[in-house]
Design an enzyme around this catalytic site. Structure first.
Site, PDB file in Angstrom:
ATOM      1  N   ASP A   1       0.797  -1.376  -0.042  1.00  0.00           N
ATOM      2  CA  ASP A   1      -0.077   0.188   0.145  1.00  0.00           C
ATOM      3  C   ASP A   1       1.033   1.162   0.002  1.00  0.00           C
ATOM      4  OD1 ASP A   1       0.106   0.941   2.988  1.00  0.00           O
ATOM      5  OD2 ASP A   1       0.312  -1.082   3.073  1.00  0.00           O
TER       6      ASP A   1
ATOM      7  N   ASP B   1       0.540   3.636   2.413  1.00  0.00           N
ATOM      8  CA  ASP B   1       0.240   4.133   3.915  1.00  0.00           C
ATOM      9  C   ASP B   1      -0.587   5.293   3.545  1.00  0.00           C
ATOM     10  OD1 ASP B   1       1.744   3.696   6.452  1.00  0.00           O
ATOM     11  OD2 ASP B   1       2.136   5.932   6.387  1.00  0.00           O
TER      12      ASP B   1
END
Length: 290
Positions: A210, A212
């Site tokens: 991802d 973050d």
């Protein structure tokens, strides 16, 4: 030359590799308590492999409760010479996208609730972690990733946070913009520091799941999306690991970067002043110099 033994620390299922022979689960007792789980051992292309599910099968340990000292001590007891850490991370860089791998070469340690050293009062030692990963193992990890067709980035700074919560937006921006971190995770510290104290070569492979919370187009971390990306990364990770024995070989020379001699001049407490009980606990990790 010595016999190479490759240790793999990562998620459950990473050890499900075709061609692994004489596979068995092994229990190891350590003076630092129980490791995260049993160790799955076997032979792959003539090289002994030792796998450890970092969080335990079923993911029972939080990043803070992982028994890092016991894990590294047990690896040393099992004769491991080279440790590869594979872990899920968030990314602070557009070009390090979900599904990419990053061969980490630096860390910023923001953890605070973990025992970070085998040494202490009664036997004091200071090792250098200026360069906390082994370039030889990083070379092998990069070569294996490229051979698997993985989009891999060589070099990156891993921000190790305590967790278990993900970053605030302000923290994420600070780590990215002010501190220059590239990826963020919760498990490579104090693991890397302890591996250095145990004179083990260590490489870190960050598997991006991802962005973050800093990225304006992605918003906050979505656990469901992370899990979906994790599943794809796990298949890539198994392919990477399966290529390591052929790349490294069954015989191992001394580390050209000195990882396996990290304690040579590190212990400062004189023999007559050392705590006998602590010295006994240090048998596996520091017996060479003690």
């Amino acid at each position: 030359m010595t016999q190479a033994v490759i240790g793999i620390i990562g998620g459950s299922g990473l050890y499900e590799i075709a061609g692994l022979q004489d596979a068995t689960w092994v229990s190891v007792e350590t003076p630092w308590g129980a490791p995260s789980d049993q160790f799955f051992t076997g032979m792959l292309n003539g090289v002994k492999m030792v796998f450890l599910p970092r969080h335990g099968r079923g993911h029972v340990h939080t990043p803070s409760s992982v028994p890092y000292r016991a894990n590294i001590d047990a690896m040393k007891q099992l004769g491991v010479t080279d440790v590869f850490s594979l872990s899920a991370t968030g990314s602070f860089r557009d070009e390090m996208a979900p599904g990419d791998f990053v061969i980490v070469d630096q860390f910023i340690d923001r953890t605070f609730a973990r025992e970070k050293s085998f040494f202490g009062p009664g036997c004091v030692a200071h090792v250098s972690v200026a360069h906390p990963t082994c370039p030889r193992l990083s070379d092998a990890a990069e070569a294996a990733a490229r051979a698997e067709g993985i989009n891999v980035h060589r070099g990156g700074t891993y921000l190790a946070m305590e967790g278990p919560q993900f970053s605030t937006l302000a923290e994420s921006r600070m780590y990215r913009e002010a501190w220059g971190a590239d990826v963020i995770g919760m498990t490579n510290m104090p693991e890397a520091k302890l591996a250095r104290e145990a004179e083990l070569c260590y490489a870190s492979v960050a598997m991006v799941t991802d962005y973050d919370s800093w990225h304006p187009d992605h918003g906050e971390v979505d656990v469901t999306k992370i899990i979906a990306t994790l599943m794809g990364n796990a298949d890539k990770a198994r392919g990477l690991v399966a290529r390591l024995p052929e790349l490294l070989g069954a015989q191992r020379a001394d580390c050209p970067h000195g990882c396996d001699k990290a304690l040579e001049f590190a212990v400062l407490t004189g023999p007559e002043h050392r705590d006998a009980a602590l010295v006994a606990k240090l048998g596996a990790v520091a017996g060479r110099v003690l």
